[in-house]
Structure formats: C-alpha cells, structure tokens
Design a protein around this motif. Structure first.
Motif, PDB file in Angstrom:
ATOM      1  N   CYS A  71       5.663   8.149  11.047  1.00 37.10           N
ATOM      2  CA  CYS A  71       4.878   6.964  10.397  1.00 37.10           C
ATOM      3  C   CYS A  71       4.502   5.924  11.156  1.00 37.10           C
TER       4      CYS A  71
ATOM      5  N   ARG B 195      -4.076   7.098   5.489  1.00 39.40           N
ATOM      6  CA  ARG B 195      -5.319   7.346   4.905  1.00 39.40           C
ATOM      7  C   ARG B 195      -6.524   6.549   5.297  1.00 39.40           C
TER       8      ARG B 195
ATOM      9  N   GLU C 183      -0.205   9.233   4.481  1.00 31.54           N
ATOM     10  CA  GLU C 183      -0.214  10.635   3.660  1.00 31.54           C
ATOM     11  C   GLU C 183       0.315  11.704   4.810  1.00 31.54           C
ATOM     12  N   ARG C 184       1.045  12.944   3.994  1.00 28.47           N
ATOM     13  CA  ARG C 184       1.600  13.713   4.815  1.00 28.47           C
ATOM     14  C   ARG C 184       0.578  14.675   4.807  1.00 28.47           C
TER      15      ARG C 184
ATOM     16  N   LEU D 142       0.799  -1.255  -0.071  1.00 27.63           N
ATOM     17  CA  LEU D 142      -0.024  -0.105   0.001  1.00 27.63           C
ATOM     18  C   LEU D 142       0.822   1.247  -0.081  1.00 27.63           C
ATOM     19  N   PRO D 143       1.473   1.547  -1.226  1.00 23.39           N
ATOM     20  CA  PRO D 143       2.247   2.588  -1.398  1.00 23.39           C
ATOM     21  C   PRO D 143       1.865   4.178  -0.748  1.00 23.39           C
ATOM     22  N   ASP D 144       0.539   3.996  -0.744  1.00 23.04           N
ATOM     23  CA  ASP D 144      -0.117   5.347  -0.513  1.00 23.04           C
ATOM     24  C   ASP D 144      -1.007   5.153   0.553  1.00 23.04           C
ATOM     25  N   GLY D 145      -0.479   4.261   1.666  1.00 24.59           N
ATOM     26  CA  GLY D 145      -1.202   4.167   2.839  1.00 24.59           C
ATOM     27  C   GLY D 145      -1.178   5.054   3.669  1.00 24.59           C
TER      28      GLY D 145
ATOM     29  N   TYR E 217      -7.748   3.303   4.134  1.00 24.39           N
ATOM     30  CA  TYR E 217      -6.644   1.928   4.587  1.00 24.39           C
ATOM     31  C   TYR E 217      -7.043   1.643   5.985  1.00 24.39           C
TER      32      TYR E 217
END
Length: 110
Positions: free
Chosen positions: A74, A46, A19-20, A14-17, A49
C-alpha cells in the motif's frame, strides 16, 4: 477504524482510496521474498483519487499488522502515485515472526 481516526484528527478519510487489483494468497506462511512477490502490483491507488493524494501526507490505517507485506504494498502504491509521505497507524500487531517486512527494532528483538 479509519473513519474514527479521521474524525478525531479532523482529516479527510478515503477508505476506498486504494484497491486490490488481484486476489492474493495468505501471506503469513510465506518467506519475505515470497510475500513481496505475491504482493507485487497487487495494490494501486484508485485513479479517481490520484490527483487528490499527490503531494500530500497520508495516514494509512490498518486494523492488524501480520507480516507487513500488505502495508508495504500500500505504501509503495501511494508513493508511486505521488504521495509525499505515508504514516502507518496499526491497531494491533501479530507477534509470530522476526522477519516482518518493516525494519522495526521492536520486531527484531523478540
């Protein structure tokens, strides 16, 4: 890098799991307290997820560890979202300071 690790380990990626939520400054010149303050609340899971990650073990993949502040933020966000545990996999580490955020003896011995 995360895709390659996931493919080899047969894990979901999940590379977009994460978010900044806001822009942060360059952390390398900050003290540990300044880094923590700068990163406070900057990273979140996110919402799409959160339920997928809850109760799971997560491998957080990063290309480079400089101060550890981003990885710490993170990890904090993941744990707050209900992740059971976080494992950090780093490809490279910058060796410029002793006061990195992680209490790893290898960083303290240099």
């Amino acid at each position: 890098l995360a895709w390659a690790v996931a493919r080899c380990a047969k894990l979901r990626c999940l590379p977009d799991g994460l978010e900044r939520r806001r822009v942060t400054g360059r952390l390398a010149g900050f003290t540990k307290a300044e880094r923590q303050q700068e990163m406070e609340g900057a990273i979140t899971v996110r919402s799409a997820y959160v339920s997928d990650m809850a109760g799971r073990d997560v491998v957080l993949v990063d290309d480079m560890l400089t101060t550890g502040a981003t990885a710490s933020a993170c990890t904090k966000a993941l744990l707050q979202a209900g992740v059971r545990s976080v494992f950090l996999l780093v490809a490279a580490r910058v060796v410029l300071q002793k006061n990195a955020d992680f209490g790893l003896s290898i960083l303290e011995d240099e």
